[in-house]
Design an enzyme around this catalytic site. Structure first.
Site, mmCIF file in Angstrom:
data_model
loop_
_atom_site.group_PDB
_atom_site.id
_atom_site.type_symbol
_atom_site.label_atom_id
_atom_site.label_comp_id
_atom_site.label_asym_id
_atom_site.label_seq_id
_atom_site.Cartn_x
_atom_site.Cartn_y
_atom_site.Cartn_z
ATOM 1 N N TYR A 200 0.715 -1.312 -0.249
ATOM 2 C CA TYR A 200 0.020 0.035 0.011
ATOM 3 C C TYR A 200 1.005 1.111 0.039
ATOM 4 O O TYR A 200 0.795 2.002 -0.931
ATOM 5 C CB TYR A 200 -0.917 -0.108 1.135
ATOM 6 C CG TYR A 200 -1.588 1.330 1.349
ATOM 7 C CD1 TYR A 200 -2.688 1.629 0.321
ATOM 8 C CD2 TYR A 200 -1.399 2.004 2.236
ATOM 9 C CE1 TYR A 200 -3.345 2.896 0.239
ATOM 10 C CE2 TYR A 200 -2.093 3.347 2.397
ATOM 11 C CZ TYR A 200 -2.997 3.784 1.453
ATOM 12 O OH TYR A 200 -3.961 5.022 1.538
ATOM 13 N N LYS A 204 1.300 3.936 -3.011
ATOM 14 C CA LYS A 204 0.983 5.280 -3.044
ATOM 15 C C LYS A 204 2.169 6.290 -3.453
ATOM 16 O O LYS A 204 2.016 7.340 -4.124
ATOM 17 C CB LYS A 204 0.369 5.771 -1.492
ATOM 18 C CG LYS A 204 -1.107 5.052 -1.135
ATOM 19 C CD LYS A 204 -1.964 5.464 -2.204
ATOM 20 C CE LYS A 204 -2.658 6.951 -1.695
ATOM 21 N NZ LYS A 204 -3.855 7.058 -2.633
#
Ligand SMILES: NC(=O)c1ccc[n+]([C@@H]2O[C@H](COP(=O)([O-])OP(=O)(O)OC[C@H]3O[C@@H](n4cnc5c(N)ncnc54)[C@H](O)[C@@H]3O)[C@@H](O)[C@H]2O)c1
Ligand SMILES: CC(C)CCC[C@@H](C)[C@H]1CC[C@H]2[C@@H]3[C@H](O)C=C4C[C@@H](O)CC[C@]4(C)[C@H]3CC[C@]12C
Length: 410
Positions: A200, A204
């Site tokens: 994650y 990002k």
């Protein structure tokens, strides 16, 4: 300030993956002080409705607040396109106002769907993302949505001539890092070794870098693309799923929650209404101050107090009848780490049979147990941001929302 070690300015890296971002030194030099007053929030109501905005992920937790905030506080809005994999029924009620609300069911991983939605939009707010730190989705899917999806949005802007792109990034592009270094009330330039392993934050960080690197690219028609990224810390407020989960867990445990993290570990939190307001304001001002704001990153902040993750949640869950047991963590940290590792092992073993994705895993434990708080005024200096909601308002609104949930403990 220096940029050593990667820095909160975004020069983070993922283990085995390159990343990076520019520092605060746009064409205007980064020293510009914002002079015009925009604090009241509402632009001149006599302004002509002429702008088309697209919000990707517009039916998510943050996305819905951005959509509603745009309708309330962007008087130049003519059409608002809401693009999401799953459209919410609540969109229907928005279709009777002065702004044309166009609901588009689509997938950011499909370049043609994104291009069709972007065509003719003046501004894109790209908030769609796969927010998964629990191992529900595969790393490949997380990259596909967060990185490839963002590439598709950028390319669509370039191909169709859309000039303004706001990306919802995350504090996690900076940290907490894999070494568990604390980031204590830092700003966008605070040196920090932004090294990640989890899909994650890595996804990002890669997506943010793509967005910032795209700043200045020529779009169809020859004008430059202007981009920037907003980095919320942990968002809370009406619609926050994890708050809902903690509330229901507390009810199941007879109105109690058990402390797991020491009260001294500060975790950055920001109210969803203020994050939405920052998106609206940044999108508006990006059109006026491209030279200053293009290619920049901004932490999202407001007056929410610095507290541990659990103590902060109790600001809302307490008035709803829950109490946090123990002043010190009930379970020793080594045991929590063991449990987190066990959960990760179980997840892996059970994967062929079922999805086991509890809140506690080595990554969430590390994030919750590492101080990460921001203290900055960059958004105020660059585009006049002041929180729209005071801490008292944010707290009251969130408490009312928890209380309205079925089965309130009161
Ligand atoms: N929640 C937080 O605390 C937090 C903090 C920092 C940053 N963010 C970022 O804010 C953004 C919104 O997060 P959120 O908490 O509202 O999450 P969310 O899951 O509630 O919203 C994300 C939305 O994106 C949509 N989406 C997912 N995959 C898609 C796809 N392939 N195509 C189109 N739409 C898709 C989902 O349907 C959902 O409506 C994300 O980019 C996230 O990384 C969230
Ligand atoms: C010890 C455990 C039981 C505690 C569990 C709490 C854990 C689920 C919470 C703690 C911190 C939370 C993250 C943090 O607020 C910031 C973000 C950034 C954002 O981009 C996505 C959400 C995320 C990762 C929060 C997820 C839930 C976390 C890990």
């Amino acid at each position: 300030m220096g940029q050593e070690g990667g820095g909160a300015s975004g020069r983070g890296r993922c283990v085995g993956r390159p990343a990076g971002a520019p520092k605060e030194d746009g064409p205007s030099g980064g020293q510009f002080e914002y002079l015009r007053t925009v604090a009241a929030g509402m632009a001149d109501s006599t302004e002509v409705r002429e702008l088309v905005y697209l919000v990707t992920g517009g039916c998510g937790f943050l996305g819905e607040h951005v959509v509603r905030m745009l309708l309330q506080r962007e008087p130049r809005l003519l059409e608002l396109r809401v693009f999401d994999l799953h459209l919410g029924a609540w969109l229907e009620e928005l279709k009777t106002g002065p702004v044309q609300v166009t609901a588009i069911q689509g997938d950011v991983t499909q370049a043609h769907e994104v291009a069709a939605a972007v065509a003719g939009a003046h501004v894109v707010i790209h908030t769609a993302g796969l927010v998964d730190v629990f191992g529900r989705a595969s790393p490949e899917t997380i990259y596909e949505v967060n990185v490839q999806g963002t590439k598709n949005v950028i390319e669509a802007c370039v191909q169709t001539g859309t000039r303004f792109l706001v990306y919802t990034s995350s504090m996690e592009v900076v940290g907490p890092n894999i070494k568990g270094h604390h980031f204590y009330r830092g700003n966008e330039d605070t040196p920090y070794e932004a090294v990640h392993r989890h899909p994650y934050p890595c996804s990002k960080a890669q997506a943010e870098r793509l967005v910032l690197e795209a700043n200045g690219r020529k779009v169809h028609g020859g004008l430059p693309l202007v981009t920037c990224a907003l980095r919320p810390t942990g968002i809370y407020g009406e619609g926050h799923q994890i708050m809902r989960d903690f509330y229901h867990q507390g009810l199941r445990l007879g109105g109690r929650l058990f402390r797991t993290i020491p009260a001294s570990v500060e975790h950055g939190r920001v109210y969803v209404g203020n994050v939405a307001w920052m998106h609206v304001l940044v999108a508006r001002e990006l059109q006026q101050r491209a030279a200053l704001m293009g290619g920049q990153v901004y932490f999202c902040y407001d007056q929410s107090p610095y507290k541990s993750y659990e103590d902060f949640n109790m600001e809302f869950l307490g008035p709803c009848g829950l109490r946090l047991v123990e002043t010190r963590p009930l379970v020793p940290y080594w045991l929590l780490m063991l449990l987190a590792a066990l959960n990760a092992l179980l997840q892996w073993l059970l994967r062929p049979l079922l999805l086991y994705a509890p809140l506690l895993n080595p990554y969430t434990l590390a994030v919750a147990n590492t101080a990460f708080t921001v203290n900055t005024d960059k958004a105020q200096r660059h585009f006049g941001y002041e929180p729209l909601f005071s801490w008292e308002d944010s707290r009251t609104r969130t408490i009312r929302w928890v209380q309205a949930m079925e089965g309130s403990a009161r």
